[in-house]
Design an enzyme around this catalytic site. Structure first.
Site, PDB file in Angstrom:
ATOM      1  N   LYS A  58       0.840  -1.199   0.000  1.00 19.73           N
ATOM      2  CA  LYS A  58       0.000   0.000   0.000  1.00 19.73           C
ATOM      3  C   LYS A  58       0.878   1.252   0.000  1.00 19.73           C
ATOM      4  O   LYS A  58       1.896   1.305   0.691  1.00 19.73           O
ATOM      5  CB  LYS A  58      -0.908  -0.009   1.236  1.00 19.73           C
TER       6      LYS A  58
ATOM      7  N   SER B 168      -9.292   1.997   3.645  1.00 20.23           N
ATOM      8  CA  SER B 168      -8.429   2.751   2.748  1.00 20.23           C
ATOM      9  C   SER B 168      -7.453   1.892   1.953  1.00 20.23           C
ATOM     10  O   SER B 168      -6.755   2.404   1.076  1.00 20.23           O
ATOM     11  CB  SER B 168      -7.643   3.792   3.552  1.00 20.23           C
TER      12      SER B 168
ATOM     13  N   SER C 224      -9.330  -0.288   7.863  1.00 22.55           N
ATOM     14  CA  SER C 224      -8.856  -0.080   6.496  1.00 22.55           C
ATOM     15  C   SER C 224      -8.289  -1.292   5.784  1.00 22.55           C
ATOM     16  O   SER C 224      -8.054  -1.234   4.584  1.00 22.55           O
ATOM     17  CB  SER C 224      -7.829   1.057   6.461  1.00 22.55           C
TER      18      SER C 224
END
Length: 463
Positions: free
Chosen positions: A80, A156, A180
């Site tokens: 990420k 996220s 997330s």
């Protein structure tokens, strides 16, 4: 080579060992899949194909010699774009981050992957600074659902979830400050674990403080356990990291659920309205746990929605992230992020400490709850994926993403391990997730119950 994209990391490693296929073949297949999904799904900020193939060739030579280097030698992974990856900019979804800065350091979890021979495919998308439960940003645009491009992948860690779901690498690193990794994994039909806080070191420290966890996003619980054996090791750069784990995480899945005391809370005591399809799928999975030998009781933990305290902590963190930005840079921010930053800047130190008091009391209550219950089971989310490009579902009446994620953020406040397991789909074919929560430091129980569900064939998540 497209069939290689459907294999777990455990299966890939077995294939390397047996000479059925090579790290180069697996990496090329994953890169081809990533490139093919990118135009419509937008799961990646960047692909690092040249470096990936170089690492894959080095891995292939080690396997040829019968001398693999580490637990994940040659396995494709994604990172990420919140976590540092040496040699690639970490822009955090923001136009305010200079891509020409020095990018010469790995985050702790990334460093452990590098040491164990993993192959980095690239960086996955995130909302700006990971601030919300969906994945879109002024920098990289909208990340879309793997099975319905009109809908969000969640966030996220939405890019990571979509990549794993569609075969662009079996393993992904995500971050979770309020759900997330669990939110997008539930929407996309994959597995994700938010470990006990500190089990996976984090550096640089998050402005969201001890709410922020690093966790694995994978095809199943066995892969997550393998990944945890790599990333769940101390790093001196994180002063709040836990000491070494007392046992291998890959030992956790064994043993089944017979005798485990499971508390099933379908609505957190009536506090959450859950869609019927979600409620039904989760209930069926809970019934299966009982059939497999768990002692299941429908009961609720002693908690009230801590959303106000969470907002104080979360919005203050967001304000801290952007504190040094000038007016011109602030104009580049996601409008929703600007709003929560402004709100966070208005909180006083006493407001913040009052929120900490709420958090500590919540942690105490959950600690007592787990004196008599090994696991808490809830829906991961009360809904399935909604329209892409929106922070909240249209017509929901919610103002912020926390309005539709009431099952996830409380367990960031308590620092407990929590995972999501896919347990079916709704009438539109959209995945449904079930959340498993254990007491702090009992990540093994979460992995054990999740693996049992996979072994029993309960899990299903996508088209």
């Amino acid at each position: 080579m497209t069939e290689l994209t459907e294999l777990t990391a455990v299966r890939l490693l077995d294939g390397y060992r047996k000479g059925e296929f090579s790290p180069v073949e697996a990496t090329r297949a994953a890169l081809e899949r990533a490139e093919s999904i990118q135009p419509e799904v937008n799961a990646f900020v960047r692909l690092t194909a040249e470096d990936a193939l170089k690492r894959a060739r080095e891995s292939e030579e080690r396997w040829r010699r019968g001398a693999p280097d580490g637990l994940l030698d040659g396995v494709p992974v994604t990172v990420k774009d919140i976590l540092l990856l040496r040699g690639a900019p970490t822009l955090r979804g923001s136009k305010t981050v200079d891509p020409d800065g020095r990018w010469d350091e790995d985050a702790p979890s990334v460093a452990r992957l590098r040491e164990h021979g993993a192959v980095f495919l690239g960086k996955t998308t995130t909302p700006e600074f990971g601030w919300k439960g969906v994945t879109d940003s002024p920098l990289s645009g909208v990340t879309r659902h793997p099975y319905d491009r009109t809908r969000t992948a969640g966030g996220s860690s939405g890019g990571a979830a979509a990549a794993v779901a569609l075969g662009a690498g079996p393993l992904a690193l995500g971050t979770d400050g309020g759900g997330s990794v669990r939110i997008p994994a539930a929407f996309c039909g994959i597995f994700a674990l938010k470990p006990t806080y500190g089990r996976v070191p984090l550096y640089p420290a998050s402005a969201f403080g001890t709410l922020a966890h690093v966790g694995p996003m994978t095809r199943d619980a066995a892969d997550a356990a393998l990944l945890m054996d790599v990333i769940g090791r101390p790093d001196s750069r994180d002063w709040s990291a836990l000491g070494p784990a007392t046992a291998a995480f890959t030992d956790s899945p064994a043993g089944g659920v017979r005798g485990l005391r499971v508390a099933y809370s379908p609505t957190l005591g009536g506090q959450v309205a859950v869609r019927p399809a979600v409620a039904a799928a989760v209930r069926r999975a809970v019934q299966r746990l009982a059939e497999l030998g768990a002692y299941v009781e429908e009961t609720d933990p002693d908690l009230t929605d801590p959303v106000d305290a969470f907002h104080t902590l979360w919005f203050s963190g967001a304000a801290r992230v952007t504190q040094r930005l000038g007016p011109e840079q602030r104009g580049l921010l996601d409008p929703g992020l600007r709003e929560v930053c402004a709100q966070g800047a208005r909180y006083s130190a006493l407001d913040y400490l009052a929120a900490v008091d709420v958090r500590m009391d919540l942690g105490r209550r959950m600690g007592r709850f787990h004196d008599t219950h090994d696991l808490l089971v809830t829906p991961t989310l009360p809904i399935t994926a909604f329209e892409a490009g929106a922070e909240v579902p249209k017509g929901s009446g919610h103002r912020r993403w926390t309005g539709w994620t009431p099952f996830t953020y409380p367990f960031n406040m308590t620092q407990q391990p929590a995972a999501t397991v896919p347990v079916g789909t709704d009438g539109d074919g959209l995945p449904i997730g079930m959340q498993l929560v254990a007491a702090r430091h009992r990540d093994d129980l979460v992995l054990r119950a999740a693996h049992t569900l996979y072994e029993a064939g309960v899990t299903s998540g996508g088209n």
